[in-house]
Design a protein around this motif. Structure first.
Motif, PDB file in Angstrom:
ATOM      1  N   GLU A 177       5.355 -23.416   4.845  1.00 54.54           N
ATOM      2  CA  GLU A 177       5.101 -22.773   6.137  1.00 54.54           C
ATOM      3  C   GLU A 177       5.444 -21.288   6.102  1.00 54.54           C
ATOM      4  O   GLU A 177       4.730 -20.459   6.665  1.00 54.54           O
ATOM      5  N   SER A 178       6.524 -20.943   5.414  1.00 50.18           N
ATOM      6  CA  SER A 178       6.899 -19.522   5.388  1.00 50.18           C
ATOM      7  C   SER A 178       5.959 -18.736   4.477  1.00 50.18           C
ATOM      8  O   SER A 178       5.846 -17.519   4.589  1.00 50.18           O
ATOM      9  N   THR A 179       5.283 -19.438   3.581  1.00 45.22           N
ATOM     10  CA  THR A 179       4.304 -18.787   2.703  1.00 45.22           C
ATOM     11  C   THR A 179       2.965 -18.635   3.405  1.00 45.22           C
ATOM     12  O   THR A 179       2.155 -17.811   3.022  1.00 45.22           O
ATOM     13  N   VAL A 279      -6.630 -11.795   0.456  1.00 47.33           N
ATOM     14  CA  VAL A 279      -5.299 -11.524  -0.097  1.00 47.33           C
ATOM     15  C   VAL A 279      -4.469 -10.758   0.936  1.00 47.33           C
ATOM     16  O   VAL A 279      -3.310 -11.072   1.184  1.00 47.33           O
ATOM     17  N   GLY A 280      -5.099  -9.772   1.554  1.00 43.36           N
ATOM     18  CA  GLY A 280      -4.402  -8.981   2.577  1.00 43.36           C
ATOM     19  C   GLY A 280      -3.897  -9.843   3.722  1.00 43.36           C
ATOM     20  O   GLY A 280      -2.811  -9.623   4.246  1.00 43.36           O
ATOM     21  N   GLN A 281      -4.675 -10.857   4.082  1.00 43.24           N
ATOM     22  CA  GLN A 281      -4.270 -11.715   5.199  1.00 43.24           C
ATOM     23  C   GLN A 281      -3.126 -12.638   4.827  1.00 43.24           C
ATOM     24  O   GLN A 281      -2.252 -12.908   5.636  1.00 43.24           O
ATOM     25  N   VAL A 282      -3.135 -13.112   3.594  1.00 39.76           N
ATOM     26  CA  VAL A 282      -2.062 -14.001   3.145  1.00 39.76           C
ATOM     27  C   VAL A 282      -0.745 -13.237   3.094  1.00 39.76           C
ATOM     28  O   VAL A 282       0.309 -13.757   3.424  1.00 39.76           O
ATOM     29  N   PHE A 283      -0.839 -11.988   2.646  1.00 37.38           N
ATOM     30  CA  PHE A 283       0.365 -11.175   2.484  1.00 37.38           C
ATOM     31  C   PHE A 283       0.432 -10.107   3.572  1.00 37.38           C
ATOM     32  O   PHE A 283       0.731  -8.941   3.303  1.00 37.38           O
ATOM     33  N   ALA A 284       0.168 -10.529   4.792  1.00 38.25           N
ATOM     34  CA  ALA A 284       0.092  -9.586   5.900  1.00 38.25           C
ATOM     35  C   ALA A 284       1.355  -8.731   5.998  1.00 38.25           C
ATOM     36  O   ALA A 284       1.291  -7.535   6.281  1.00 38.25           O
ATOM     37  N   VAL A 319      11.080 -11.280  -4.372  1.00 35.36           N
ATOM     38  CA  VAL A 319      10.430 -10.793  -5.585  1.00 35.36           C
ATOM     39  C   VAL A 319       9.232 -11.686  -5.920  1.00 35.36           C
ATOM     40  O   VAL A 319       8.163 -11.208  -6.288  1.00 35.36           O
ATOM     41  N   ARG A 320       9.418 -12.985  -5.749  1.00 35.39           N
ATOM     42  CA  ARG A 320       8.332 -13.911  -6.051  1.00 35.39           C
ATOM     43  C   ARG A 320       7.079 -13.582  -5.241  1.00 35.39           C
ATOM     44  O   ARG A 320       5.977 -13.532  -5.751  1.00 35.39           O
ATOM     45  N   ARG A 321       7.311 -13.323  -3.957  1.00 37.53           N
ATOM     46  CA  ARG A 321       6.200 -13.044  -3.049  1.00 37.53           C
ATOM     47  C   ARG A 321       5.474 -11.754  -3.466  1.00 37.53           C
ATOM     48  O   ARG A 321       4.255 -11.712  -3.509  1.00 37.53           O
TER      49      ARG A 321
END
Ligand code: GDP
Ligand code: ZN
Length: 369
Positions: A177-179, A279-284, A319-321
């Motif tokens: 969920e946090s991802t 990608v931009g949306q996943v890592f907003a 860091v993983r993110r």
């Protein structure tokens, strides 16, 4: 043709509703209705022809009149079409209704063209197996593909029966969920029949596709959604009853609990995709941080005033993110490069400059996920 639009769209509604026909499609179709064309949904495409479910049954139709130069506009499973009722076998697709969403894959061939895999998908169900260690990077990658298509992603954690500890399970759900902000996360066990009702309800409101790694449980979910008579559904006899193509494998199926499932071989074996905006949306949150960096072209490596690095320091960003984000951006750059000579030349120069000529390219090419 003298029929008013309501007289022919209403029968269409009852026959096509299980295939996703709604008021908005009827509105889009109205201009073709006055020309006497039939609305229908493409359930399979092969060799320049397609099978279209229409109010008069499943017809075989040629796409000769709608073949564009742009391969992204080629008729594909899930498209809504206007079919000419004149002529026999095959009939002709005269027009396609504008797509709401589309899954596109960049081809691996040198010819730098996209390949359209499925159209008008509302939900992208990402199957993630709980039988193996959770790979959040992989989940993020599928999320990017889903967002890029325009469909709403849903993560389904499968094989929940293999995680008997409820506390452990809740941690896994929280991780996902946090991802995946803004994405429903469900857990199901096909073995125990648990959680499937939630999924059935969710997919009943539109068209879905199943994404995920091999072994993630996609076929099992598909079978659960389709019910016991899956083989009968898959081998639907043509509506004309003449048996010219006695059994047809459809790639688009109407579900007994409501909704539609698209399952094409191409979607199953997803390789490299062009998922830039996705990608931009996943890592907003990272995109948002980037906006606060001092330099507009900040690479978030060692630049002063970098908001991304500051967030790493404070622990706000893991860091993983960040690494997952970089990996996806890098892969995406490679795909864009395949399709754009200018970007490609720029990348080459950059790799040279960094003294790692071709290394990043190889890495992206190998697609180590
Ligand atoms: P696909 O490759 O994504 O289509 O995955 P499959 O649906 O073929 O499933 C892969 C394996 O996982 C098969 O052996 C299934 O029997 C098993 N599997 C699927 N769902 C479940 C489940 O809910 N629980 C358990 N224990 N195994 C499952
Ligand atoms: Zn920065």
């Amino acid at each position: 043709m003298t029929s008013s639009s309501s007289s022919s769209v209403s029968p269409a509604l009852s026959v096509l509703a299980p295939y996703g026909w709604d008021e908005a499609w009827a509105d889009e179709f109205a201009r073709y209705d006055s020309e006497g064309l039939l609305p229908g949904r493409v359930v399979r495409v092969d060799r320049g022809q397609c099978d279209v479910v229409t109010p008069v049954g499943t017809v075989r139709a040629d796409t000769e009149f709608v073949v564009p130069r742009d391969p992204m506009k080629v008729v594909c499973t899930g498209d809504w079409a206007a079919v000419d009722p004149e002529g026999s076998d095959p009939q002709y697709v005269r027009a396609l209704l504008p797509r709401r969403t589309a899954f596109v894959r960049s081809t691996s061939s040198k010819r730098s063209e996209g390949q359209i895999l499925a159209a008008n998908v509302d939900h992208a169900i990402i199957a993630v197996s709980l039988a193996v260690e959770l790979d959040l990077g992989r989940v993020e990658r599928f999320l990017a593909l889903a967002w890029e298509s325009g469909a709403q992603p849903v993560v389904v954690l499968t094989k929940a029966d293999l995680v008997p500890d409820p506390v452990g399970l809740s941690y896994l759900v929280e991780d996902v969920e946090s991802t995946a902000p803004g994405v429903p996360v469900l857990t199901v066990s096909a073995v125990r029949g648990e959680g499937l009702d939630v999924l059935v309800a969710l997919v009943s409101g539109g068209t879905s596709v199943l994404l995920g790694q091999s072994g993630a449980g996609k076929s099992t979910l598909a079978n659960a959604l389709l019910g016991d008579d899956v083989m009968d559904v898959r081998a639907t006899r043509d509506a004309d009853g003449k048996g010219r193509h006695t059994t047809t494998t459809r790639n688009l199926l109407s579900l007994p609990g409501g909704g539609v499932l698209i399952d094409t071989p191409g979607l199953r074996g997803v390789g490299l995709w062009d998922a830039g905006t996705g990608v931009g949306q996943v890592f907003a949150e990272i995109e948002e941080l980037s906006g606060r960096c001092r330099f507009q072209d900040c690479a978030h490596e060692s630049e002063p005033g970098c908001a991304v690095l500051a967030a790493l320091d404070s622990g706000e960003l893991s860091v993983r993110r960040l690494e997952s984000y970089r990996k996806l951006m890098r892969e995406n750059q490679w795909i864009v490069a395949k399709t754009d000579a200018r970007v490609r030349a720029e990348l080459r120069r950059e790799w040279k400059r960094k003294g790692s000529d071709g290394k990043a390219a190889m890495e992206a090419k190998r697609g180590r996920w």
